[in-house]
Design a protein around this motif. Structure first.
Motif, short mmCIF file in Angstrom:
data_model
loop_
_atom_site.label_atom_id
_atom_site.label_comp_id
_atom_site.label_asym_id
_atom_site.label_seq_id
_atom_site.Cartn_x
_atom_site.Cartn_y
_atom_site.Cartn_z
N LEU A 27 8.34 6.81 23.09
CA LEU A 27 7.88 7.25 21.77
C LEU A 27 8.85 6.82 20.68
O LEU A 27 9.85 7.48 20.40
N LYS A 32 4.85 7.88 17.49
CA LYS A 32 4.76 9.32 17.22
C LYS A 32 3.89 9.61 16.00
O LYS A 32 3.07 10.53 16.01
N GLN A 64 11.07 10.20 24.42
CA GLN A 64 11.72 9.55 23.28
C GLN A 64 12.20 8.14 23.63
O GLN A 64 12.76 7.91 24.71
N THR A 87 12.62 14.68 13.99
CA THR A 87 11.41 14.22 14.68
C THR A 87 10.70 15.37 15.39
O THR A 87 9.48 15.34 15.55
N HIS A 91 7.13 15.32 14.09
CA HIS A 91 6.24 14.63 15.02
C HIS A 91 5.84 15.48 16.22
O HIS A 91 4.66 15.76 16.43
N TYR A 92 6.84 15.90 17.01
CA TYR A 92 6.51 16.58 18.26
C TYR A 92 5.75 17.88 18.04
O TYR A 92 4.75 18.16 18.71
N SER A 149 8.76 19.58 22.46
CA SER A 149 7.35 19.25 22.76
C SER A 149 6.62 20.42 23.40
O SER A 149 5.69 20.22 24.18
#
Length: 266
Positions: A27, A32, A64, A87, A91-92, A149
């Motif tokens: 990712l 992402k 990642q 991130t 993103h996650y 996540s």
């Protein structure tokens, strides 16, 4: 960016495919961002009744992209910004929220190794069809990180607190058969059958009473954090909504007529 994550909607099924096979679908920022945005698009699209999340190549997702990550950490040290770990927030977290709160079922077709955030995304799906050659690895502690996540929430719910702690504290490869025995995998199939079987499961869900599936997802999530009395109240609320749906009427009429119901998702 269009090639990093593939997106197709056919007959109510949205297939989202991670497509960095040469990097084992690691990712990077590009992947992402596109995965986050594509999942949110699928969630909002009324034409989508189920989602299949899968990948190309020999890995589902190794988490990642550490090659990119190490460069970003160096920039952080040089500037003192500390932005790299944003991130998780940018993103996650939105990716996992889209998977878990999407009002339609999500199937993960795990074709190979799923590690770190890749494992987290698979665990955030509602159902996992796993190739017999695939494996899971929490990975985080191995690179001196904590869980992200959503794994500190999903993994204990799947396998229990004690086993989750074991896999998080002592990361290792968990093969497909062990993943099934633990409760991570819902179904294990020969690797060559993974694509077809995962799609078949997802298509079956797309053709089902998807409004009821959305209520089931909401009920399960609610019950995980509330008392029995509170959960009974939520079940009452959701069942009232499901009982008033067109799909429920269709199902009852079809049952009486000994016919197969054709659900509309409403």
């Amino acid at each position: 960016m269009a090639d990093t994550v593939l997106y197709d909607v056919t007959d109510g099924l949205a297939t989202i495919t991670l497509n960095r096979p040469d990097a084992m679908n690691a990712l990077n920022i590009e992947a992402k961002v596109l995965l986050r945005d594509t999942l949110q698009e699928a969630a909002a699209d009324s034409a989508v009744r189920a989602v299949l999340l899968t990948a190309t190549g020999r890995a589902f997702c190794v988490g990642q992209d550490l090659k990119e990550h190490i460069g970003l950490l160096a920039e952080d040290r040089a500037t003192g910004s500390g932005k790299t770990m944003n991130t998780v927030r940018e993103h996650y977290n939105p990716i996992v929220t889209a998977l878990t709160e999407m009002p339609k079922p999500v199937v993960a077709g795990v074709n190979g190794v799923a590690a770190g955030a890749g494992a987290g995304f698979a665990m955030a799906a509602d159902y996992r069809v796993v190739a017999d050659s695939a494996s899971f690895n929490t990975s985080f502690a191995g690179v001196a990180l904590t869980a992200d996540s959503g794994m500190s929430w999903t993994l204990p719910r799947l396998i229990g607190q004690g086993r989750a702690a074991d896999l998080l504290l002592f990361p290792r490869n968990v093969g497909a058969q062990e993943a099934y025995e633990l409760g991570i995998a819902n179904k294990v199939v020969p690797a060559e059958e993974l694509a077809g079987e995962a799609a078949a499961v997802a298509r079956r869900l797309a053709q089902g009473p998807t409004a009821a599936y959305a209520a089931l997802k909401e009920s399960l999530a609610y019950g995980a954090g509330h008392s029995l009395v509170e959960t009974l109240g939520k079940e009452d609320e959701l069942q009232g909504r499901a009982g008033a749906s067109e799909d429920h009427r269709i199902a009852v009429e079809a049952f009486v007529k000994k016919e197969k119901p054709v659900f509309l998702g409403r």
